[in-house]
Design a protein around this motif. Structure first.
Motif, mmCIF file in Angstrom:
data_model
loop_
_atom_site.group_PDB
_atom_site.id
_atom_site.type_symbol
_atom_site.label_atom_id
_atom_site.label_comp_id
_atom_site.label_asym_id
_atom_site.label_seq_id
_atom_site.Cartn_x
_atom_site.Cartn_y
_atom_site.Cartn_z
ATOM 1 N N TRP A 15 51.834 73.421 22.039
ATOM 2 C CA TRP A 15 50.840 73.525 23.118
ATOM 3 C C TRP A 15 51.559 73.847 24.418
ATOM 4 O O TRP A 15 52.446 73.114 24.830
ATOM 5 N N PRO A 16 51.224 74.983 25.034
ATOM 6 C CA PRO A 16 50.240 75.962 24.576
ATOM 7 C C PRO A 16 50.731 76.725 23.353
ATOM 8 O O PRO A 16 51.929 76.681 23.040
ATOM 9 N N HIS B 152 41.462 76.689 14.971
ATOM 10 C CA HIS B 152 41.285 75.701 16.033
ATOM 11 C C HIS B 152 39.797 75.459 16.235
ATOM 12 O O HIS B 152 38.964 76.259 15.791
ATOM 13 N N ASP C 110 36.082 68.948 23.968
ATOM 14 C CA ASP C 110 36.958 67.797 23.789
ATOM 15 C C ASP C 110 37.841 68.015 22.568
ATOM 16 O O ASP C 110 37.348 68.206 21.451
ATOM 17 N N ILE C 111 39.169 67.991 22.796
ATOM 18 C CA ILE C 111 40.129 68.210 21.720
ATOM 19 C C ILE C 111 40.962 66.944 21.559
ATOM 20 O O ILE C 111 41.600 66.486 22.523
ATOM 21 N N GLY D 228 43.762 64.433 21.365
ATOM 22 C CA GLY D 228 45.148 64.504 21.803
ATOM 23 C C GLY D 228 45.373 65.355 23.032
ATOM 24 O O GLY D 228 46.445 65.290 23.648
ATOM 25 N N LEU D 229 44.378 66.172 23.407
ATOM 26 C CA LEU D 229 44.511 67.054 24.566
ATOM 27 C C LEU D 229 43.500 66.747 25.657
ATOM 28 O O LEU D 229 43.677 67.145 26.803
ATOM 29 N N LEU E 269 38.957 70.372 27.519
ATOM 30 C CA LEU E 269 39.349 71.704 27.978
ATOM 31 C C LEU E 269 38.150 72.301 28.710
ATOM 32 O O LEU E 269 37.157 72.689 28.086
ATOM 33 N N VAL F 89 43.012 77.252 28.117
ATOM 34 C CA VAL F 89 44.294 77.026 27.453
ATOM 35 C C VAL F 89 45.393 77.554 28.368
ATOM 36 O O VAL F 89 45.314 78.699 28.827
#
Length: 259
Positions: free
Chosen positions: A78-79, A110, A156-157, A159-160, A163, A168
């Protein structure tokens, strides 16, 4: 093995011949070559065609060998890792406002669910590679208007986090066709429009490996934009033309000048 110059030039020669037949009374089309780079063992090259000083098409030649050699597993990053950043020809950059092609391979896909299949991202950026590298998604403003039928959702991702606008880093926000967001089955190919700081920054054919492995030509609709931003010439159509003798696709954006 197919010679590099055959992979690179044959589809372009066919394109030029077809254009010449359609424009017999106009200046014969001429091809200009951009940058090439090795992607999974095969050469991807950018190019454009002109009639006089008028840009007719721009795009890239994508060997099927690149698609077949993409690994089934890759370390998560990531990215996402950019496999190649290939400058478009200088004349194309000047005429269109598009700068380079950035290629990404997503071996597991993804979110959202329809995109959870191995696929390639082919970003045609209107910003330089250095400016793209500086896109960090700290600017959360969305454009005031989107193409018809497109959405710029927050996602909503795990662990991230969230967004905003599916932003990204090094790619920007992703405006997605609403009909793709509504799908429950896996996608095959779609056209995405990238934004950052409220302005369009890319047009992106996102295509599954299964679709590309069919080795058949296909077309995707390119949406009209309410605001082109810094882009001088927005594409009016896209075709992935497969050439069997060279075993390569010719990704072709047809262009029309903004009035």
């Amino acid at each position: 093995m197919i010679a590099h110059h055959v992979v690179r030039r044959l589809p372009l020669a066919l394109s030029l011949a077809a254009l010449a037949a359609l424009t017999a009374c106009d200046p014969p089309p001429r091809m200009v070559e951009g940058e090439c780079g090795t992607v999974y063992g095969a050469q991807v090259c950018t190019w454009g065609t002109f009639a006089g000083q008028e840009l007719l098409e721009f795009g890239a030649t994508i060997p099927l060998a690149t698609i077949e050699a993409a690994p089934a597993e890759a370390e998560m990053a990531w990215p996402p890792v950019t496999l190649a950043s290939l400058r478009l020809p200088a004349e194309v950059r000047e005429a269109s406002g598009f700068d380079h092609l950035g290629i990404n391979w997503e071996p597991h896909g993804h979110p959202p669910a329809t995109f959870m299949t191995p696929h390639f991202d082919f970003h045609f950026y209107s910003m330089s590679p250095a400016d793209i590298a500086a896109v960090d998604c700290s600017d959360l403003e969305k454009p005031s208007a989107l193409p018809a039928g497109y959405a710029l959702p927050d996602m909503d991702i795990p662990g991230l986090g969230t967004l905003v606008g599916v932003c990204v880093p090094t790619m920007g926000m992703h405006a997605l066709p609403q009909d793709q967001l509504d799908k429950t089955d896996l996608f095959q190919a779609t056209m995405i429009v990238g934004y950052y700081r409220r302005s369009p920054m890319s047009v992106e054919p996102m295509i599954s490996r299964d679709k590309l492995r069919e080795a058949r030509s296909f077309a995707l609709e390119v949406p009209a934009l309410p605001d082109h931003g810094a882009v001088k010439t927005w594409p009016v159509g896209f075709e992935a033309v497969y050439d069997a003798p060279s075993q390569a696709y010719r990704f072709t954006f047809r262009t029309a000048k903004r009035g």
